[in-house]
Write a protein that holds these residues in place. Structure first.
Motif, short mmCIF file in Angstrom:
data_model
loop_
_atom_site.label_atom_id
_atom_site.label_comp_id
_atom_site.label_asym_id
_atom_site.label_seq_id
_atom_site.Cartn_x
_atom_site.Cartn_y
_atom_site.Cartn_z
N LEU A 1 0.83 -1.20 0.00
CA LEU A 1 0.00 0.00 0.00
C LEU A 1 0.87 1.26 0.00
O LEU A 1 0.64 2.21 -0.74
N ARG A 2 1.89 1.25 0.85
CA ARG A 2 2.78 2.40 0.94
C ARG A 2 3.48 2.65 -0.40
O ARG A 2 3.58 3.77 -0.85
N ALA A 3 3.89 1.54 -1.06
CA ALA A 3 4.57 1.67 -2.35
C ALA A 3 3.63 2.29 -3.38
O ALA A 3 4.02 3.19 -4.13
N VAL A 4 2.40 1.83 -3.43
CA VAL A 4 1.44 2.36 -4.40
C VAL A 4 1.21 3.86 -4.14
O VAL A 4 1.20 4.67 -5.07
N ARG A 5 1.05 4.21 -2.87
CA ARG A 5 0.81 5.62 -2.54
C ARG A 5 2.01 6.49 -2.92
O ARG A 5 1.86 7.61 -3.39
N GLU A 6 3.20 5.93 -2.68
CA GLU A 6 4.40 6.71 -2.98
C GLU A 6 4.49 6.96 -4.48
O GLU A 6 4.83 8.06 -4.92
N VAL B 1 -6.86 -7.65 -1.41
CA VAL B 1 -6.80 -6.89 -2.66
C VAL B 1 -7.90 -5.83 -2.81
O VAL B 1 -7.61 -4.71 -3.22
N PRO B 2 -9.13 -6.13 -2.44
CA PRO B 2 -10.18 -5.11 -2.63
C PRO B 2 -9.91 -3.81 -1.88
O PRO B 2 -10.41 -2.75 -2.27
N TYR B 3 -9.13 -3.88 -0.79
CA TYR B 3 -8.97 -2.69 0.04
C TYR B 3 -8.03 -1.65 -0.55
O TYR B 3 -8.00 -0.52 -0.11
N PHE B 4 -7.27 -2.03 -1.58
CA PHE B 4 -6.42 -1.01 -2.21
C PHE B 4 -7.27 0.08 -2.83
O PHE B 4 -6.87 1.23 -2.91
N GLN B 5 -8.45 -0.29 -3.24
CA GLN B 5 -9.37 0.69 -3.81
C GLN B 5 -9.69 1.78 -2.79
O GLN B 5 -9.54 2.96 -3.05
N ALA B 6 -10.08 1.34 -1.59
CA ALA B 6 -10.51 2.31 -0.57
C ALA B 6 -9.33 3.10 -0.03
O ALA B 6 -9.45 4.27 0.30
N LEU B 7 -8.19 2.46 0.11
CA LEU B 7 -7.09 3.08 0.82
C LEU B 7 -6.13 3.83 -0.08
O LEU B 7 -5.37 4.67 0.40
N ALA B 8 -6.10 3.52 -1.37
CA ALA B 8 -5.15 4.21 -2.24
C ALA B 8 -5.74 4.56 -3.59
O ALA B 8 -5.03 5.03 -4.46
#
Length: 975
Positions: free
Chosen positions: A825-830, A861-868
């Motif tokens: 998650l952190r990598a995607v956000r960065e 996997v579904p939570y990447f949508q909400a969080l990033a």
RNA sequence: GGGCGUUUAGCUCAGUUGGUUAGAGCGUCAGCUCGACAAGCUGAAGGUCACUGGUUCGAGCCCAGUAACGCCCACCA
């Protein structure tokens, strides 16, 4: 029990910690109690009242009389105590108000009388002499910390005292020097060093050594000093040796003006390198001379009245003031030809802080407690572990101080306090006493040979002046040291000397929480009076908390003006923020540095408090240029200005945290419509549910352990990071989607409610107001809650039990899985951030990883949508990067974000180069480490293996990153 | 004079038994008002762990010394 009031931040800290422990113990089912008190306030109040009396009316307490003064003190004290109670209430302290005891409370007063009586009866109390610093204007002794020194111009007089019957080879007279000539009227000896030759030699050697090491600029002064000592050896030493021999032979000199023969004595206090080498000894008016008199067994003659005039012992000088007497003495000695010379020299003069007049050291009659046996009892209590001091390093100071077994002076020349229950009678015979008090076990007496009088002590009630027919009893005027009654606090407040149910239940108490500067004054004395009166220690543990310091690292105090008022903090940040903030700052070793600012009442700008402005009554705001007043404003024109609150930014963290909690709670409460309690089965729990339950169990365990060891900061930090970074940032975010879906909503509600319920109970001791408010609201929305076992919530969080750490819920596997998820998650956000992807735009990404990791990630996997705002398109070992992607390399994983034509090539290339440079450095370091034979041979195999794996991982990351860089570079060329 | 403590990012502080890349909050910079929260969210930059030496394969951590700051007690320990 606890004896402090809440006057400044130090007291607020103390009360807060005491209250946190009390609330926490209550949650664990103890019937916990703590009591505030204001024993200390009596003396402080009398000092304040007397100072104002002097400054505003030019009167002393003697003008007012005992009753008048006490009436004024009451008026102040009532305000003061009301303020303390109001502060404690605002801070949320849960102390038992009904038991609050103040200084002259009858219950405590009775305990004081009984204790004094017992000590007196057992021969542990005696009347003796003590040299005190006397304020002649206020006619009171002043404590050491109420004395300030000032260098003033003065004189050094050299006088001759004639030797009585000088023998051949002996001097006719000795020369002494003094800055206070009038004290010679009370001289009882002249001292000379017992080994002047040796003493001079030592001084000379020391000076020579210093001279050799000294920097150039100090050399001249030292050389002059050395020369002076050498001159003394030549010129003065022969006579000093003769005088020393005369002293040993018991020879005497004649004290001029008084015509009193006084002995020559040999005592090391007479420094041959100072003055004339001989020193006059005035035991009753100089601390050092007093010590000499004790050693040499000399008489002590007090020449002063309490008001500073000379008394009958001064003969013809009786009735003069000190300064008048000084002039007369010098003049009279002059006419007798006994003044050798006068030098001008600056002298260091001690002043009373209260009246600003010079201090006169004076010998007074005082009451003492014999400490040898009592001290030993208190020492044993700590060495045997019956009382445990936390942190343990403070035991040393406690034991060292007690081991001196110095007797405790308990009388004070005040009018506020517990008057010493002693009556004097110097006319009655023992028979008459025996008859007068026949059958009364509550009265004991003893003959005082020094004062030639009977000392009569009564256990309860006052003795009438005519208690012995035909004689008059006179009551002791002094009152007891404030620590005498404070020392009884743990048992006197519980009703001792009666065997009350409270005493039986609560005594000994579990813990005392206090500041280190009163370990000796107070803690030690509570232990010894507890043992003496009750036969048991007053508490099992003593926790010593840090001190609150200002921005410069100095202790906060009223005289420095660098304090912070807890009420100001409460008004600006809230009572919960004050409490949580203080707990958060209470670490084991570090004192709490608290930079302080005035908050401008006009524009709310913060004006830093400095050494310069902290004592000013009014300050001009540098921002809006308007003036405001401070706590020091006294004059009406200053007081008319709006007052600035004194605040510290160090409470912002806590305030923000409370706010965050409130908002998270609001979210939960807004989503509880339709909540229906029911047990949740294992298969209904999602991964994030199991994660949060696991974390809750871990956190409960950690917080309990920290509080058990009085690690308040550790407990607060643990709760802070869990509540904010895990509960709010992850769990609440992840549960949002489920709450929208009617199918998953009920279980999500139940777990969320349970998690919040547990969190509130963990936070309650530190944040009582907010947690109670949320608890009440939660009680309306979800009165019955739980996961495995359903339970109706208690009507108040104060009686809700402390959560139990459910070991079965702890799941390291789940927590590891979550950590991987958070990394991705952190990598995607960065990548989003560095590629400047607009917030609303969804991105697609893929993760290349091994099959095991892919399995771990799948349910999340579904939570990447909400969080990033990101959609995972693929994950697993077969994933290949899209043609144009931004990527991040993690240990064992690679994240690709498909950006198609949106990509900022230059940003990616720069990033890759930066990453490669960092990887190069680390690989280099790692290789060196593994190339070191010593490391490979000597370090544990597991450590070496870890380093090898780490190097391989780094190399893999390096390969993949540089491959990606090559692709980016060729893409750039192609375009 | 004695005892105790502290020294880590610009500021205020964590740092477990010595073992991957030393952490947090505030402040700074960049970007975000998507239904809990701008007192917020996301990301970034920022450190020769006071100094010198020692022990160790390896030290912010252990040992010795130095310096600065603070506190307590003081012609006592």
């Amino acid at each position: 029990p606890n004896v402090t009031g809440a006057l400044h931040m130090g007291h607020a800290l103390n009360n807060t910690l005491q209250d946190i422990v009390t609330r926490w113990r209550r949650q664990q089912g103890y019937e916990a109690l703590w009591m505030p008190g204001t024993d200390h306030a009596g003396i402080a109040t009398q000092a304040v009242v007397e100072r104002r009396l002097l400054e505003e009316e030019g009167k002393t307490r003697h003008d007012l009389g005992r009753e008048g003064l006490v009436a004024r003190i009451w008026a102040w004290k009532n305000q003061y105590e009301a303020r303390i109670l109001s502060q404690l209430k605002q801070m949320g302290c849960s102390c038992d108000w009904s038991r609050t005891r103040f200084t002259l409370d009858p219950v405590c007063a009775r305990a004081v009388r009984h204790t004094f009586f017992r000590l007196f009866r057992d021969g542990l109390i005696y009347r003796g002499k003590r040299l005190v610093n006397w304020d002649t204007l206020l006619q009171t002794a002043v404590a050491d910390d109420e004395v300030f020194h000032e260098t003033v111009p003065g004189h050094f007089w050299y006088f001759y005292y004639p030797v009585i019957d000088p023998q051949p080879g002996e001097p006719q007279r000795v020369m002494i020097a003094t800055t206070r000539p009038e004290t010679m009227l009370g001289d009882t000896a002249v001292a000379v060093h017992p080994d002047p030759a040796g003493a001079l030699e030592r001084v000379e050697g020391e000076l020579a050594r210093k001279l050799a090491e000294a920097p150039a600029r100090e050399k001249q002064a030292l050389a002059a000093e050395l020369e002076d000592v050498r001159r003394r050896r030549r010129e003065l030493l022969p006579e000093l040796l003769v005088l020393r021999d005369m002293a040993r032979a018991g020879r005497r000199v004649m004290l001029p003006l008084m015509n009193r023969p006084i002995p020559l004595v040999a005592d090391p206090w007479a420094k041959p390198e100072m003055g004339t080498g001989c020193v006059k000894i005035t035991p009753a008016h100089d601390p050092n001379d007093y010590e000499v008199a004790l050693r040499q067994n000399l008489p002590m003659i007090n020449i002063l009245n309490p008001d500073g005039t000379l008394n009958e012992n001064a003969g013809a000088y009786r009735g003069l003031s000190v300064l008048e007497a000084r002039q007369r003495v010098v003049a009279d000695l002059e006419t007798q030809g006994l003044v050798a010379r006068v030098e001008d020299r600056p002298i260091d003069l001690a002043h009373s802080d209260r009246s600003k007049t010079p201090i006169e050291p004076m010998l007074t009659d005082q009451w003492f407690v014999r400490m040898d046996r009592l001290s030993q009892m208190a020492m044993d209590a700590v060495t045997t572990g019956r009382v445990k001091i936390v942190p343990p390093r403070y035991s040393k100071g406690y034991l060292d101080w007690l081991s001196e077994k110095r007797d405790w002076p308990i009388s004070r020349q005040l009018w506020w306090g517990h008057q010493i229950p002693i009556w004097y009678c110097d006319t009655a015979s023992e028979d008459q006493l025996r008859r007068a008090f026949a059958g009364r076990e509550d009265v004991v007496w003893r003959w005082d040979p020094d004062g030639r009088q009977w000392l009569i002590c009564a256990q309860e009630g006052d003795l009438p002046a005519d208690a012995i027919p035909g004689h008059r009893l006179r009551r002791e005027e002094d009152v007891l040291d404030t620590w005498f009654s404070s020392a009884l606090w743990p048992h006197s407040t519980l009703g001792w000397p009666d065997a009350t149910p409270e005493l039986r239940y609560y005594y000994p108490t579990s813990v005392l929480i206090t500041s280190r500067d009163i370990i000796t004054l107070w803690v030690a004395r509570m232990v010894l009076t507890g043992l003496y009166n009750c036969g048991e220690v007053p508490f099992r543990e003593v926790f010593i908390h840090p001190k609150i310091l200002d921005a410069y690292g100095e202790t906060m105090s009223k005289s420095k003006g660098n304090g912070v008022d807890p009420i100001d903090v409460i008004e600006k940040f809230g009572a919960d923020a004050l409490r949580f903030g203080l707990a958060y700052l209470t670490t084991e070793t570090q004192d709490i540095r608290m930079p302080v600012a005035f908050e401008c009442p006009h524009c709310t700008a913060l004006v830093e408090q400095t050494r310069e402005n902290r004592l000013l009554p009014r300050i001009r705001c540098p921002q809006c240029k308007k003036e405001f007043s401070t706590q020091w404003a006294e004059r009406p024109e200053d007081r008319a200005l709006p007052r600035a609150a004194v605040v510290s930014e160090r409470f912002e963290i806590a305030r923000n945290f409370c706010n965050k909690l409130w908002n998270a709670s609001r979210f939960a409460l807004l989503n509880l419509q339709g909540y229906a309690p029911a047990a949740v089965s294992e298969d209904q729990l999602r991964i994030e549910d199991r994660w949060v339950l696991s974390r809750l169990a871990t956190v409960t365990q950690e917080v309990s352990e920290a509080l058990e060891r009085y690690q308040f900061a550790e407990a607060a930090r643990c709760l802070y990071t869990f509540a904010w970074d895990e509960f709010c940032s992850f769990y609440v975010e992840m549960v949002k989607g489920r709450l929208q879906d009617p199918a998953s909503r009920p279980v999500a509600q139940r777990v969320l409610t349970h998690a919040l319920d547990t969190l509130l109970r963990l936070l309650h001791p530190m944040i009582p107001f907010l947690t109670e408010e949320v608890w009440q609201l939660l009680g309306e929305a979800a009165p019955v809650r739980g996961i495995d076992r359903l339970r109706r919530a208690e009507p108040s969080i104060m009686i809700a039990p402390w959560p139990e750490a459910d070991a079965a819920r702890r799941n390291a596997e789940i927590e590891r899985r979550f950590a991987r998820f958070q990394e991705v998650l952190r990598a995607v956000r960065e990548i989003r951030s560095r590629q400047n992807v607009p917030p609303r735009q969804e991105i697609a990404f893929a993760v290349r990883c091994d099959a095991e990791t892919a399995d771990l990630l799948a349910p999340l996997v579904p939570y990447f949508q909400a969080l990033a705002g990101a959609r995972a398109t693929a994950w697993g070992p077969d994933v290949h990067p899209p043609l144009l992607s931004a990527n991040a390399t993690l240990p064992g994983m690679e994240v690709y974000v498909d950006l198609a034509e949106l990509i900022d090539l230059e940003a990616e290339i720069a990033r890759k180069r930066h990453e490669l440079a960092r990887l190069d450095a680390r690989i280099e370091a790692q290789r060196n480490k593994l190339a070191n034979e010593n490391f490979v041979r000597r370090a544990p195999a597991a450590v070496v293996e870890k380093e090898r794996a780490s190097l391989e991982e780094l190399q893999a990351q390096h390969a993949s990153t540089s491959a990606m860089l090559q692709r980016l570079l060729s893409t750039r060329r192609a375009s």
